[in-house]
Design a protein around this motif. Sequence first.
Motif, PDB file in Angstrom:
ATOM      1  N   LEU A   1       0.879  -1.167   0.000  1.00  0.00           N
ATOM      2  CA  LEU A   1       0.000   0.000   0.000  1.00  0.00           C
ATOM      3  C   LEU A   1       0.914   1.213   0.000  1.00  0.00           C
ATOM      4  CD1 LEU A   1      -2.473  -1.061   2.828  1.00  0.00           C
ATOM      5  CD2 LEU A   1      -3.036  -0.868   0.419  1.00  0.00           C
ATOM      6  N   PRO A   2       0.549   2.253  -0.753  1.00  0.00           N
ATOM      7  CA  PRO A   2       1.428   3.431  -0.792  1.00  0.00           C
ATOM      8  C   PRO A   2       1.771   3.955   0.594  1.00  0.00           C
ATOM      9  CG  PRO A   2      -0.350   3.644  -2.383  1.00  0.00           C
ATOM     10  CD  PRO A   2      -0.619   2.396  -1.613  1.00  0.00           C
ATOM     11  N   ALA A   3       0.774   3.931   1.492  1.00  0.00           N
ATOM     12  CA  ALA A   3       1.018   4.470   2.837  1.00  0.00           C
ATOM     13  C   ALA A   3       2.086   3.651   3.558  1.00  0.00           C
ATOM     14  CB  ALA A   3      -0.280   4.465   3.643  1.00  0.00           C
ATOM     15  N   ASN A   4       2.045   2.320   3.382  1.00  0.00           N
ATOM     16  CA  ASN A   4       3.040   1.466   4.031  1.00  0.00           C
ATOM     17  C   ASN A   4       4.426   1.726   3.464  1.00  0.00           C
ATOM     18  OD1 ASN A   4       1.201   0.280   5.679  1.00  0.00           O
ATOM     19  ND2 ASN A   4       0.977  -1.577   4.461  1.00  0.00           N
ATOM     20  N   ALA A   5       4.507   1.835   2.122  1.00  0.00           N
ATOM     21  CA  ALA A   5       5.806   2.064   1.491  1.00  0.00           C
ATOM     22  C   ALA A   5       6.394   3.378   1.983  1.00  0.00           C
ATOM     23  CB  ALA A   5       5.637   2.092  -0.027  1.00  0.00           C
ATOM     24  N   GLU A   6       5.536   4.378   2.073  1.00  0.00           N
ATOM     25  CA  GLU A   6       5.995   5.688   2.518  1.00  0.00           C
ATOM     26  C   GLU A   6       6.513   5.630   3.955  1.00  0.00           C
ATOM     27  OE1 GLU A   6       3.096   8.614   1.197  1.00  0.00           O
ATOM     28  OE2 GLU A   6       3.877   9.881   2.809  1.00  0.00           O
ATOM     29  N   ALA A   7       5.739   4.959   4.799  1.00  0.00           N
ATOM     30  CA  ALA A   7       6.143   4.863   6.216  1.00  0.00           C
ATOM     31  C   ALA A   7       7.469   4.123   6.342  1.00  0.00           C
ATOM     32  CB  ALA A   7       5.052   4.159   7.012  1.00  0.00           C
ATOM     33  N   LEU A   8       7.651   3.067   5.559  1.00  0.00           N
ATOM     34  CA  LEU A   8       8.892   2.295   5.620  1.00  0.00           C
ATOM     35  C   LEU A   8      10.070   3.136   5.159  1.00  0.00           C
ATOM     36  CD1 LEU A   8       7.740  -1.162   4.256  1.00  0.00           C
ATOM     37  CD2 LEU A   8       8.846  -0.788   6.432  1.00  0.00           C
ATOM     38  N   LEU A   9       9.891   3.833   4.031  1.00  0.00           N
ATOM     39  CA  LEU A   9      10.995   4.634   3.502  1.00  0.00           C
ATOM     40  C   LEU A   9      11.336   5.768   4.459  1.00  0.00           C
ATOM     41  CD1 LEU A   9      10.076   4.705  -0.280  1.00  0.00           C
ATOM     42  CD2 LEU A   9      12.051   3.627   0.767  1.00  0.00           C
ATOM     43  N   GLU A  10      10.305   6.314   5.083  1.00  0.00           N
ATOM     44  CA  GLU A  10      10.566   7.393   6.021  1.00  0.00           C
ATOM     45  C   GLU A  10      11.368   6.906   7.230  1.00  0.00           C
ATOM     46  OE1 GLU A  10       6.895   9.620   6.171  1.00  0.00           O
ATOM     47  OE2 GLU A  10       7.951  10.628   4.537  1.00  0.00           O
ATOM     48  N   ARG A  11      11.273   5.628   7.519  1.00  0.00           N
ATOM     49  CA  ARG A  11      12.075   5.054   8.612  1.00  0.00           C
ATOM     50  C   ARG A  11      13.403   4.532   8.086  1.00  0.00           C
ATOM     51  NH1 ARG A  11       6.814   4.697   9.922  1.00  0.00           N
ATOM     52  NH2 ARG A  11       6.178   4.671  12.104  1.00  0.00           N
ATOM     53  N   ASP A  12      13.794   4.984   6.898  1.00  0.00           N
ATOM     54  CA  ASP A  12      15.083   4.636   6.288  1.00  0.00           C
ATOM     55  C   ASP A  12      15.277   3.140   6.076  1.00  0.00           C
ATOM     56  OD1 ASP A  12      16.064   7.102   5.704  1.00  0.00           O
ATOM     57  OD2 ASP A  12      16.969   7.397   7.666  1.00  0.00           O
ATOM     58  N   GLU A  13      14.210   2.483   5.639  1.00  0.00           N
ATOM     59  CA  GLU A  13      14.309   1.053   5.356  1.00  0.00           C
ATOM     60  C   GLU A  13      14.598   0.855   3.869  1.00  0.00           C
ATOM     61  OE1 GLU A  13      13.954  -1.505   7.415  1.00  0.00           O
ATOM     62  OE2 GLU A  13      12.897  -0.762   9.167  1.00  0.00           O
ATOM     63  N   LEU A  14      14.976  -0.385   3.558  1.00  0.00           N
ATOM     64  CA  LEU A  14      15.188  -0.790   2.180  1.00  0.00           C
ATOM     65  C   LEU A  14      13.907  -1.489   1.738  1.00  0.00           C
ATOM     66  CD1 LEU A  14      17.836  -0.370   0.749  1.00  0.00           C
ATOM     67  CD2 LEU A  14      18.478  -2.689   1.308  1.00  0.00           C
ATOM     68  N   VAL A  15      13.229  -0.932   0.734  1.00  0.00           N
ATOM     69  CA  VAL A  15      11.929  -1.468   0.351  1.00  0.00           C
ATOM     70  C   VAL A  15      12.005  -2.089  -1.038  1.00  0.00           C
ATOM     71  CG1 VAL A  15       9.510  -0.898  -0.025  1.00  0.00           C
ATOM     72  CG2 VAL A  15      10.777   0.256   1.768  1.00  0.00           C
ATOM     73  N   GLY A  16      11.524  -3.299  -1.174  1.00  0.00           N
ATOM     74  CA  GLY A  16      11.492  -3.977  -2.467  1.00  0.00           C
ATOM     75  C   GLY A  16      10.085  -3.980  -3.021  1.00  0.00           C
ATOM     76  N   VAL A  17       9.935  -3.524  -4.271  1.00  0.00           N
ATOM     77  CA  VAL A  17       8.605  -3.551  -4.887  1.00  0.00           C
ATOM     78  C   VAL A  17       8.661  -4.299  -6.217  1.00  0.00           C
ATOM     79  CG1 VAL A  17       7.637  -1.501  -3.842  1.00  0.00           C
ATOM     80  CG2 VAL A  17       8.960  -1.275  -5.922  1.00  0.00           C
TER      81      VAL A  17
END
Lengths: 349, 415
Positions: free
Chosen positions: B260-276
Motif C-alpha cells: 500500500l502506498p502508505a506502508n511504502a511511505e512509512a517504511l521509507l521514512e524510517r530509512d528502510e530498504l523497500v522492495g517492490v
Amino acid sequence: MERRTVLITGAAGRWGRRLARQLAKFPIVRVIGLDISPPERPIDGVEYIQADLRNPLLVELLRTEKVEGILHMVFTSGLSGGQGLLSPEDAFQTNVMGAMEVLAAANAAEVKQVVIKSTTMVYGAHVDNPLYLHENAPLRGIDGKPLLRHRYEIERFIADFRRNHAMNIAVLRFPGIVGASGASSTMRYLGQPTPPTLLGFDPLMQIVHEADVIGSLLHALVAEANGVFNVAADGVMPLSQMIRRVGRQPLPIFHPFAYAAERFSLVRNNRLAKQIMPFELDYLRFPWVADTTAMRGELNYEPRHTAEEALEAFRSSLRLQSYSDLLPKRKAYDGIQAFLNRRRQEDEA
Amino acid sequence: MSDQPKKRGRRAASATDETEQQIPIVDAKAAEAINEAEPADEHEVAAEAPIEVINLEGDLRRSSQTRIDSLLSALESEIRAMPPSEDEREGAIAEVIHLIRESLTRWPKKVIEMAVNTLKANINSDYLDADFWKGIGLVLRYQLDANADMVKRRWRGDYAVDEFGLDYELLDLAKPLLLFMYRKYWRVEAIGLENVPDSGRALLVCNHSGVLPWDGAMVGAALNFEHEAGRVLRNLHLSWFSSLPFISPLLSRLGQVQALPANAEALLERDELVGVFPEGLKGVGKLYKDRYRLARFGRGGFVKVAVKTGAPIIPVSIIGGEEIHPHLHNAKGFAKLLGFPYFPITPTFPWFGPLGLIPLPTKWTIVFGEPIDTEQYGAKGAEDPLLISQLTEQVRTTIQNTLLDKLKDRSNIFV
C-alpha cells in the motif's frame, strides 16, 4: 485568583471519576460533576449535580457557572450503570444525542474547550488498512457492533459541527485500554484463561495505558487542543504476543467457524459470548493500528507508559486478583507507614 | 556455584561490547574476552538485549565474517599440519570445515568464533583428554540451552517485533532454508551490490515472475548474505496474501509488508530498504511464453512514493526466476472458484500435488542497477504526472534492457 470551572459529564462513571479525582487536585480548577446517577464515593472538592444530560437547562448551567471546559465522558454500553439495562434506543439517546446536545449547549454558552473520548476502532479492521492509520483515514468501522456505530455517529457529527463552529473540540481516539484496574473490554478479553483468537491470523495490535488515557484527556483540556488525535502507547505487537505477555495462552479458532457462529443471533446476543469475544472478529484478523505522529507533534503529548509496561501492570494485577480481599489491608498498612515516616521526618526537621 | 559463571559472563559481555564499537576488532583483548565467555552465558546476554545484538550484527557482519574466515582457515592449516596418520583424512578435514561453516550459520557470530577457537585450542590434544570433551559438551549445551530458552521465551511472549511486525528471531530461523536456496539450489550470482547503500532508504524495483514469489526472497537473501552491511529488505506483497490465514502473519513476521502506498511511505521514512514488484499480479502470474517481457508497471505508484520520500530508485533485474515454474496456462475458472488471483497449470502442477510446487533449479543472476536519484525533484515532484510516468518508463526500460543483455550471454538456463 479566579478559579476556572470544568464540567465533567458522566462524573460517576469509570473515566469521569478518575478525571475528577485528578482535576480536583489543582486548586485553580473548580470541578462540577454531572451524572445521572450519584457517585459511589464522592470526591472532595467536586460539586456533583445529579441530572440527565439531555436537559434544556444545561445551557443555563454552563452560562451561570461560567464553564470553560467540558470533559464529555458519557458513553454507556447499555449493559451496566446505575440505570440497569438500557434498551438500544435509550443507549443511542444517551450516547449520540447526548454528545450532540452537549456540543450544541457548549457552543451556545461559549465554552472554550470540549474534550471527547473515542476509539481507534472507528477506523474499522480491514484487510487493506495501511499499518499506520492517520487521523484523516476514512472511518470504516460502521459495520461493527451498535456501540461502535454510536462512536461513528458522534465522530461524524463532530466533523460536521467543526465546519460551522469555531469552538475547540479535541477528540482523542484510543486503542484497547490496559492497566492495573482490569476494567475495560480489552482487559476482560486478555484476562480470560484462554482468549480466543483466529487460527492463522495474528495482526499487529496497539494498546494504551489507562494512566495515559487520563493524562492525554487532561492534557488536551489544558493545552486547548483542537482536532482529532490518535493516542496510543509505543510498541505494537502481534495479538498472540500480547496475550502471552499477560500470562495467558491464545486459543485459536478456525475462522470460518467463528464467523458462522457469530451469525447466529443466539450466539451474537449471548451475554457469555459477548464477554468472551467483546470485539467484532475482524478486529482479531486485520490490523487497525493508528499512527501517533500527530499525538507527539500537534497535541504535544508524550505517553508515559509503553505497551509492555501496560501489559506488565495488567499482568501484576491479574496475579493478585485472588487476593483482592487482602489488598485494602495492605494499602492501609502502607498508608500508616507513610504517615509515620512523614511525622518522623517532620520531628527531625 | 551458580553465581560465578553469571558474573563471568557479564564481564565478558561488557568486554565484547567494548570491542564491538571499535572495528577492526582483531586484538588480543577481544580474543581473550571471547575465549573467556562461557557458552551457556552467551545466550543469556543475547536474551537480555535481543535487539541490540541484531542491530549490531549488520555493522559487525563484515569484520566478524572475515574474522571467522581467517579463524577457519587457520584451523584448517593447523589440522593439515598435524602428523599425517591416515591419508583419507584429507577429505575428512575439508568435510569438517564445510560442516562447521554451513551448520553454524544460525548461531550468533560471537558463538561461532568461540566454537572455532575452542576447536583450535584442542586441535593437537588427545581425544581422550577431558578438556576436549568438555569443549564439545559446552558447545552442545549452548545449543540445547539456546533452543530451550527460545521456546520458553516465546511461550511467555518475551520477544520483540519491529514497527512493521518483523521478528528477527524468526528471520534467523528461516535463514538456513534461504541460504540453501540461494547458494545451492539456484546458485544466485548477485551483481552490483555496491549500488545498494550501506544505510538509509532506497526503493528496489524488481521484475516479478515465477508463479510463487521466490524472487523477492532471493533479492532479500542477496542483500542479507552478500551485501557488506547485511541489510534487511522489506518487500511489499500483494494485498491478497494479507487475507490468507498463516501466510499473512508469516509474511509479516519475516519483514514483508502489504503493498500500500502508505506502508511504502512509512517504511521509507524510517530509512528502510523497500522492495517492490510493480508488475504485481500480472508479473507473478506471467505465462512461460511471456518470460522476461515486463508487464505494465502498475500506475507508477512506487515512483510517486520514492519521489515523495526522496528515496533513490534502484532497478533490479532478476534472471532465472522467470523459469522456476513454467506457467503454461492460467485456469481462470478454477482460480475464480477458489478465490485465487490465478491458478497456474505447469508441467508439474497440479498433477503432482504439492510436490509440483518444487521449483526448477535454474541458475539465477540478480543485477542491482545504478540508483536513480529522486531527491532533486523534491516532494512536490510526486504531484507531477509527467515526471512520474517518465521515471516509471525509465526504470522499466533499464530493467528490460539489463534483462536482454544478460539473456544474450546465457547459454543454458540451468548453468
